[in-house]
Design a protein around this motif. Structure first.
Motif, PDB file in Angstrom:
ATOM      1  N   ALA A  46       6.256  10.410   3.736  1.00 21.08           N
ATOM      2  CA  ALA A  46       6.351   9.864   2.372  1.00 21.08           C
ATOM      3  C   ALA A  46       7.073   8.515   2.382  1.00 21.08           C
ATOM      4  O   ALA A  46       6.646   7.579   1.703  1.00 21.08           O
ATOM      5  N   LEU A  47       8.141   8.402   3.159  1.00 27.87           N
ATOM      6  CA  LEU A  47       8.878   7.134   3.232  1.00 27.87           C
ATOM      7  C   LEU A  47       8.050   6.048   3.915  1.00 27.87           C
ATOM      8  O   LEU A  47       8.108   4.880   3.516  1.00 27.87           O
ATOM      9  N   ALA A  48       7.260   6.411   4.915  1.00 29.76           N
ATOM     10  CA  ALA A  48       6.387   5.433   5.579  1.00 29.76           C
ATOM     11  C   ALA A  48       5.329   4.920   4.599  1.00 29.76           C
ATOM     12  O   ALA A  48       5.035   3.716   4.546  1.00 29.76           O
ATOM     13  N   LYS A  49       4.772   5.824   3.810  1.00 28.94           N
ATOM     14  CA  LYS A  49       3.761   5.433   2.822  1.00 28.94           C
ATOM     15  C   LYS A  49       4.384   4.563   1.741  1.00 28.94           C
ATOM     16  O   LYS A  49       3.792   3.562   1.312  1.00 28.94           O
ATOM     17  N   ARG A  50       5.589   4.924   1.308  1.00 31.47           N
ATOM     18  CA  ARG A  50       6.301   4.132   0.296  1.00 31.47           C
ATOM     19  C   ARG A  50       6.523   2.707   0.810  1.00 31.47           C
ATOM     20  O   ARG A  50       6.254   1.726   0.111  1.00 31.47           O
ATOM     21  N   THR A  51       6.998   2.596   2.043  1.00 30.01           N
ATOM     22  CA  THR A  51       7.250   1.283   2.642  1.00 30.01           C
ATOM     23  C   THR A  51       5.967   0.454   2.703  1.00 30.01           C
ATOM     24  O   THR A  51       5.950  -0.720   2.337  1.00 30.01           O
ATOM     25  N   ALA A  52       4.881   1.072   3.151  1.00 32.39           N
ATOM     26  CA  ALA A  52       3.599   0.358   3.263  1.00 32.39           C
ATOM     27  C   ALA A  52       3.092  -0.087   1.891  1.00 32.39           C
ATOM     28  O   ALA A  52       2.578  -1.206   1.743  1.00 32.39           O
ATOM     29  N   LEU A  53       3.238   0.759   0.881  1.00 28.08           N
ATOM     30  CA  LEU A  53       2.781   0.396  -0.466  1.00 28.08           C
ATOM     31  C   LEU A  53       3.623  -0.728  -1.054  1.00 28.08           C
ATOM     32  O   LEU A  53       3.080  -1.630  -1.710  1.00 28.08           O
ATOM     33  N   LEU A  54       4.921  -0.706  -0.815  1.00 28.06           N
ATOM     34  CA  LEU A  54       5.772  -1.806  -1.295  1.00 28.06           C
ATOM     35  C   LEU A  54       5.367  -3.116  -0.626  1.00 28.06           C
ATOM     36  O   LEU A  54       5.278  -4.152  -1.286  1.00 28.06           O
ATOM     37  N   HIS A  55       5.081  -3.069   0.670  1.00 31.65           N
ATOM     38  CA  HIS A  55       4.620  -4.271   1.390  1.00 31.65           C
ATOM     39  C   HIS A  55       3.271  -4.749   0.865  1.00 31.65           C
ATOM     40  O   HIS A  55       2.978  -5.945   0.914  1.00 31.65           O
ATOM     41  N   ALA A  56       2.461  -3.820   0.356  1.00 34.14           N
ATOM     42  CA  ALA A  56       1.147  -4.175  -0.205  1.00 34.14           C
ATOM     43  C   ALA A  56       1.257  -4.707  -1.632  1.00 34.14           C
ATOM     44  O   ALA A  56       0.245  -5.078  -2.227  1.00 34.14           O
ATOM     45  N   GLY A  57       2.475  -4.705  -2.192  1.00 31.43           N
ATOM     46  CA  GLY A  57       2.676  -5.278  -3.516  1.00 31.43           C
ATOM     47  C   GLY A  57       2.754  -4.284  -4.663  1.00 31.43           C
ATOM     48  O   GLY A  57       2.754  -4.687  -5.823  1.00 31.43           O
TER      49      GLY A  57
END
Length: 94
Positions: A46-57
């Motif tokens: 979940a934290l990896a997905k959160r990080t990736a989504l934040l990087h995606a804007g």
């Protein structure tokens, strides 16, 4: 705008690139929250997905960590508000 298509892409990428491994096995403690790299448990995914989504804007206030119980055991998923409604990203789903 928080795109469902991007959320789906991130979800599938993290799930396919990460193998489940408990915190006890990895770190020798029952609970250790960190961003999954190659291995992780539910909150690490979940934290990896959160990080990736934040990087995606994605908007920070539209991404939510949710803890729950599945078959009596604690579990963590990511809830994302997208342009197509709410979407749950769960390491147990493809």
């Amino acid at each position: 705008m928080n795109s469902y298509a991007i959320a789906l892409q991130v979800h599938k990428k993290v799930n396919s690139e990460t193998s489940y491994r408990s915190d006890l096995l990895q770190y020798g403690v029952p609970e250790f929250w960190t961003v999954a790299n190659k291995f992780g448990d539910c909150e690490d995914y979940a934290l990896a997905k959160r990080t990736a989504l934040l990087h995606a804007g994605f908007d920070r206030d539209k991404i939510h960590l949710c803890t729950c119980f599945v078959d009596g055991a604690g579990h963590c998923v990511l809830l994302v508000e997208t342009d197509r409604g709410n979407y749950i990203l769960d390491n147990n789903q493809s």
